[in-house]
Design an enzyme around this catalytic site. Sequence first.
Site, PDB file in Angstrom:
ATOM      1  N   SER A 113       0.826  -1.216   0.000  1.00 53.83           N
ATOM      2  CA  SER A 113       0.000   0.000   0.000  1.00 53.83           C
ATOM      3  C   SER A 113       0.857   1.262   0.000  1.00 53.83           C
ATOM      4  O   SER A 113       1.910   1.314   0.639  1.00 53.83           O
ATOM      5  CB  SER A 113      -0.884  -0.002   1.255  1.00 53.83           C
ATOM      6  OG  SER A 113      -1.513   1.252   1.417  1.00 53.83           O
ATOM      7  N   TYR A 141      -1.941   5.621  -4.566  1.00 50.94           N
ATOM      8  CA  TYR A 141      -3.029   6.589  -4.497  1.00 50.94           C
ATOM      9  C   TYR A 141      -2.499   7.872  -5.114  1.00 50.94           C
ATOM     10  O   TYR A 141      -1.428   8.361  -4.703  1.00 50.94           O
ATOM     11  CB  TYR A 141      -3.418   6.889  -3.041  1.00 50.94           C
ATOM     12  CG  TYR A 141      -4.302   5.853  -2.385  1.00 50.94           C
ATOM     13  CD1 TYR A 141      -5.541   5.521  -2.919  1.00 50.94           C
ATOM     14  CD2 TYR A 141      -3.910   5.242  -1.197  1.00 50.94           C
ATOM     15  CE1 TYR A 141      -6.363   4.586  -2.284  1.00 50.94           C
ATOM     16  CE2 TYR A 141      -4.729   4.309  -0.572  1.00 50.94           C
ATOM     17  CZ  TYR A 141      -5.955   3.988  -1.121  1.00 50.94           C
ATOM     18  OH  TYR A 141      -6.767   3.073  -0.506  1.00 50.94           O
ATOM     19  N   THR A 167      -5.226   2.650  -7.238  1.00 48.94           N
ATOM     20  CA  THR A 167      -6.551   2.506  -6.603  1.00 48.94           C
ATOM     21  C   THR A 167      -7.368   3.758  -6.877  1.00 48.94           C
ATOM     22  O   THR A 167      -6.943   4.873  -6.554  1.00 48.94           O
ATOM     23  CB  THR A 167      -6.400   2.264  -5.093  1.00 48.94           C
ATOM     24  OG1 THR A 167      -5.660   1.060  -4.914  1.00 48.94           O
ATOM     25  CG2 THR A 167      -7.753   2.119  -4.418  1.00 48.94           C
ATOM     26  N   LYS A 242      -7.347  -0.458  -9.775  1.00 52.09           N
ATOM     27  CA  LYS A 242      -8.040  -1.218  -8.730  1.00 52.09           C
ATOM     28  C   LYS A 242      -9.267  -0.440  -8.254  1.00 52.09           C
ATOM     29  O   LYS A 242      -9.167   0.771  -7.986  1.00 52.09           O
ATOM     30  CB  LYS A 242      -7.095  -1.460  -7.555  1.00 52.09           C
ATOM     31  CG  LYS A 242      -7.740  -2.114  -6.336  1.00 52.09           C
ATOM     32  CD  LYS A 242      -6.694  -2.477  -5.299  1.00 52.09           C
ATOM     33  CE  LYS A 242      -7.278  -3.181  -4.104  1.00 52.09           C
ATOM     34  NZ  LYS A 242      -7.896  -2.286  -3.131  1.00 52.09           N
ATOM     35  N   HIS A 266     -13.259  -2.506  -2.647  1.00 49.61           N
ATOM     36  CA  HIS A 266     -12.434  -2.080  -1.518  1.00 49.61           C
ATOM     37  C   HIS A 266     -12.823  -2.856  -0.253  1.00 49.61           C
ATOM     38  O   HIS A 266     -12.791  -2.315   0.858  1.00 49.61           O
ATOM     39  CB  HIS A 266     -12.571  -0.569  -1.296  1.00 49.61           C
ATOM     40  CG  HIS A 266     -11.295   0.125  -0.885  1.00 49.61           C
ATOM     41  ND1 HIS A 266     -10.537   0.881  -1.746  1.00 49.61           N
ATOM     42  CD2 HIS A 266     -10.633   0.166   0.298  1.00 49.61           C
ATOM     43  CE1 HIS A 266      -9.487   1.370  -1.099  1.00 49.61           C
ATOM     44  NE2 HIS A 266      -9.523   0.948   0.146  1.00 49.61           N
ATOM     45  N   ILE A 300     -12.776 -13.347  -0.398  1.00 42.98           N
ATOM     46  CA  ILE A 300     -12.159 -14.637  -0.749  1.00 42.98           C
ATOM     47  C   ILE A 300     -11.636 -15.270   0.549  1.00 42.98           C
ATOM     48  O   ILE A 300     -10.708 -14.742   1.167  1.00 42.98           O
ATOM     49  CB  ILE A 300     -10.986 -14.436  -1.739  1.00 42.98           C
ATOM     50  CG1 ILE A 300     -11.449 -13.705  -2.997  1.00 42.98           C
ATOM     51  CG2 ILE A 300     -10.270 -15.761  -2.014  1.00 42.98           C
ATOM     52  CD1 ILE A 300     -11.877 -14.528  -4.151  1.00 42.98           C
ATOM     53  N   ARG A 301     -12.232 -16.370   0.943  1.00 43.33           N
ATOM     54  CA  ARG A 301     -11.867 -16.993   2.228  1.00 43.33           C
ATOM     55  C   ARG A 301     -11.581 -18.488   2.113  1.00 43.33           C
ATOM     56  O   ARG A 301     -11.189 -19.122   3.089  1.00 43.33           O
ATOM     57  CB  ARG A 301     -13.001 -16.806   3.247  1.00 43.33           C
ATOM     58  CG  ARG A 301     -13.376 -15.359   3.525  1.00 43.33           C
ATOM     59  CD  ARG A 301     -12.262 -14.601   4.262  1.00 43.33           C
ATOM     60  NE  ARG A 301     -12.646 -13.225   4.538  1.00 43.33           N
ATOM     61  CZ  ARG A 301     -12.316 -12.183   3.772  1.00 43.33           C
ATOM     62  NH1 ARG A 301     -11.573 -12.362   2.682  1.00 43.33           N
ATOM     63  NH2 ARG A 301     -12.705 -10.957   4.081  1.00 43.33           N
TER      64      ARG A 301
HETATM   65  C1  LIG Z   1      -7.777  -2.483   6.878  1.00 41.82           C
HETATM   66  C2  LIG Z   1      -7.762  -2.347   5.399  1.00 41.82           C
HETATM   67  C3  LIG Z   1      -6.928  -1.421   4.803  1.00 41.82           C
HETATM   68  C4  LIG Z   1      -6.892  -1.311   3.411  1.00 41.82           C
HETATM   69  N1  LIG Z   1      -6.007  -0.447   2.842  1.00 41.82           N
HETATM   70  C5  LIG Z   1      -5.976  -0.355   1.482  1.00 41.82           C
HETATM   71  C6  LIG Z   1      -5.016   0.496   0.851  1.00 41.82           C
HETATM   72  O1  LIG Z   1      -4.191   1.134   1.489  1.00 41.82           O
HETATM   73  N2  LIG Z   1      -5.048   0.564  -0.498  1.00 41.82           N
HETATM   74  C7  LIG Z   1      -5.955  -0.151  -1.260  1.00 41.82           C
HETATM   75  O2  LIG Z   1      -5.939  -0.048  -2.477  1.00 41.82           O
HETATM   76  N3  LIG Z   1      -6.846  -0.963  -0.670  1.00 41.82           N
HETATM   77  C8  LIG Z   1      -6.867  -1.090   0.658  1.00 41.82           C
HETATM   78  N4  LIG Z   1      -7.748  -1.960   1.246  1.00 41.82           N
HETATM   79  C9  LIG Z   1      -8.628  -2.791   0.405  1.00 41.82           C
HETATM   80  C10 LIG Z   1      -7.923  -4.122   0.077  1.00 41.82           C
HETATM   81  O3  LIG Z   1      -6.848  -3.917  -0.797  1.00 41.82           O
HETATM   82  C11 LIG Z   1      -8.870  -5.117  -0.598  1.00 41.82           C
HETATM   83  O4  LIG Z   1      -9.496  -4.502  -1.682  1.00 41.82           O
HETATM   84  C12 LIG Z   1      -9.928  -5.702   0.353  1.00 41.82           C
HETATM   85  O5  LIG Z   1      -9.427  -5.822   1.648  1.00 41.82           O
HETATM   86  C13 LIG Z   1     -10.353  -7.070  -0.160  1.00 41.82           C
HETATM   87  O6  LIG Z   1     -11.356  -7.592   0.620  1.00 41.82           O
HETATM   88  P1  LIG Z   1     -11.140  -8.683   1.796  1.00 41.82           P
HETATM   89  O7  LIG Z   1     -10.576  -7.910   2.958  1.00 41.82           O
HETATM   90  O8  LIG Z   1     -12.508  -9.187   2.018  1.00 41.82           O
HETATM   91  O9  LIG Z   1     -10.180  -9.738   1.288  1.00 41.82           O
HETATM   92  C14 LIG Z   1      -7.763  -2.102   2.622  1.00 41.82           C
HETATM   93  C15 LIG Z   1      -8.592  -3.045   3.234  1.00 41.82           C
HETATM   94  C16 LIG Z   1      -8.598  -3.178   4.607  1.00 41.82           C
HETATM   95  C17 LIG Z   1      -9.486  -4.221   5.222  1.00 41.82           C
END
Ligand SMILES: Cc1cc2nc3c(=O)[nH]c(=O)nc-3n(C[C@H](O)[C@H](O)[C@H](O)COP(=O)(O)O)c2cc1C
Length: 362
Positions: A113, A141, A167, A242, A266, A300-301
């Site tokens: 990230s 970002y 993203t 993304k 997200h 996805i689990r």
């Molecule tokens: C705590 C947290 C922080 C995240 N931070 C970012 C980030 O910095 N950049 C980003 O593109 N997506 C971020 N995401 C989204 C994840 O990349 C991803 O799209 C998402 O977690 C996928 O779903 P899942 O948690 O059900 O596997 C974040 C998700 C979570 C849960």
Amino acid sequence: MSPAQPPAAPVCLADYAALARHRLDDNARAYFEGGAADELTLAANVQAWRDIPLSARVLRPMAGAHTRVTLFGRTLAHPILLAPVAYQRLAHPDGELATAQAAAALQAGMVLSTQSSVPVEDIARIVCTDPDAGPLWFQLYLQHDRGFTLDLVRRAEAAGCTALVLTVDAPVQGARDRERRAGFRLPPGVRAVHLDGLLPPRPARTLAAGQSALFDGLLADTPTWDDVAWLRAQTRLPLLLKGMTHPEDARLAQSLGADGLVVSNHGGRTLDTLPATAVLLPRIADAVGASLPLLVDGGIRRGTDVLKALVLGARAVLIGRPVVQALAVGGAHGVAHVLRLLRDELEIAMALTGCTSLDRIR
Ligand SMILES: Cc1cc2nc3c(=O)[nH]c(=O)nc-3n(C[C@H](O)[C@H](O)[C@H](O)COP(=O)(O)O)c2cc1C
């Protein structure tokens, strides 16, 4: 087993989620587990993969079957990547360093990230120096200062990242009720090391009477498709977008030269009531055709979820929350175990559906 009793030894990703619930404090739990508003999309993401039934095929020869996939000219050992998740030192003192060790050991691609709590150069020292590791990609970002954004891109390139993941679905945070109820704040020592103290301040704007602090303030210079075209011209790295949920946006991204798309809402953290990604994926796949690589994340689990995602048109999947939950429970070992569990489950699912190669799965 009641939810209050965590499993003694985790055997699946849900076990890690249950254990993490006991390990993380209220503050971190609200940040990592929560979604936007009523968390309907968050729940739908998980449920939608479950709702898709699989067909078994029997007595097929399986010798030589494998989980390899090819992405941007590189063969990956398996199609499971680690999604960009910010501030991982909130889950474990080693944060993204531990995640990177696990990713490298399990040959999983890692997307770091922009809001990482460990610098990209430190992550690259672990991932890019290991010839067996999966790729390291940088999640970007767009910042309000193009010069600073470009510095970030050059930093990622110089460190050895082999793709950029832009993203585009979070110009503003979703309504994160769970975080607000918990009074979420970053503890001392956890910060976005690529941004804090480096990003020039946003020029001050004085709002006229009746102007919106959101639209005319924070979002007045929010990125648009012009910025995607600009970024495309700045780097030779493969560029993925993304946060694709709409077929028209996916086609626009394709026309601007995106090399791949991540179908993602997200993790249900932005616009609540967006459909689950299992529902969105086939729509986007139909819109862009087979030539543009699609990845998908959200809910996805299970190995069976991975298989279904590939059947529906994804070349690979990303996992977000399971990584930070495993990190909280067991550091690098926890994350490595989660990756191993998911890959084992994927192999079992392939065996029981008679699928010998993921490249020809559709
Ligand atoms: C705590 C947290 C922080 C995240 N931070 C970012 C980030 O910095 N950049 C980003 O593109 N997506 C971020 N995401 C989204 C994840 O990349 C991803 O799209 C998402 O977690 C996928 O779903 P899942 O948690 O059900 O596997 C974040 C998700 C979570 C849960």
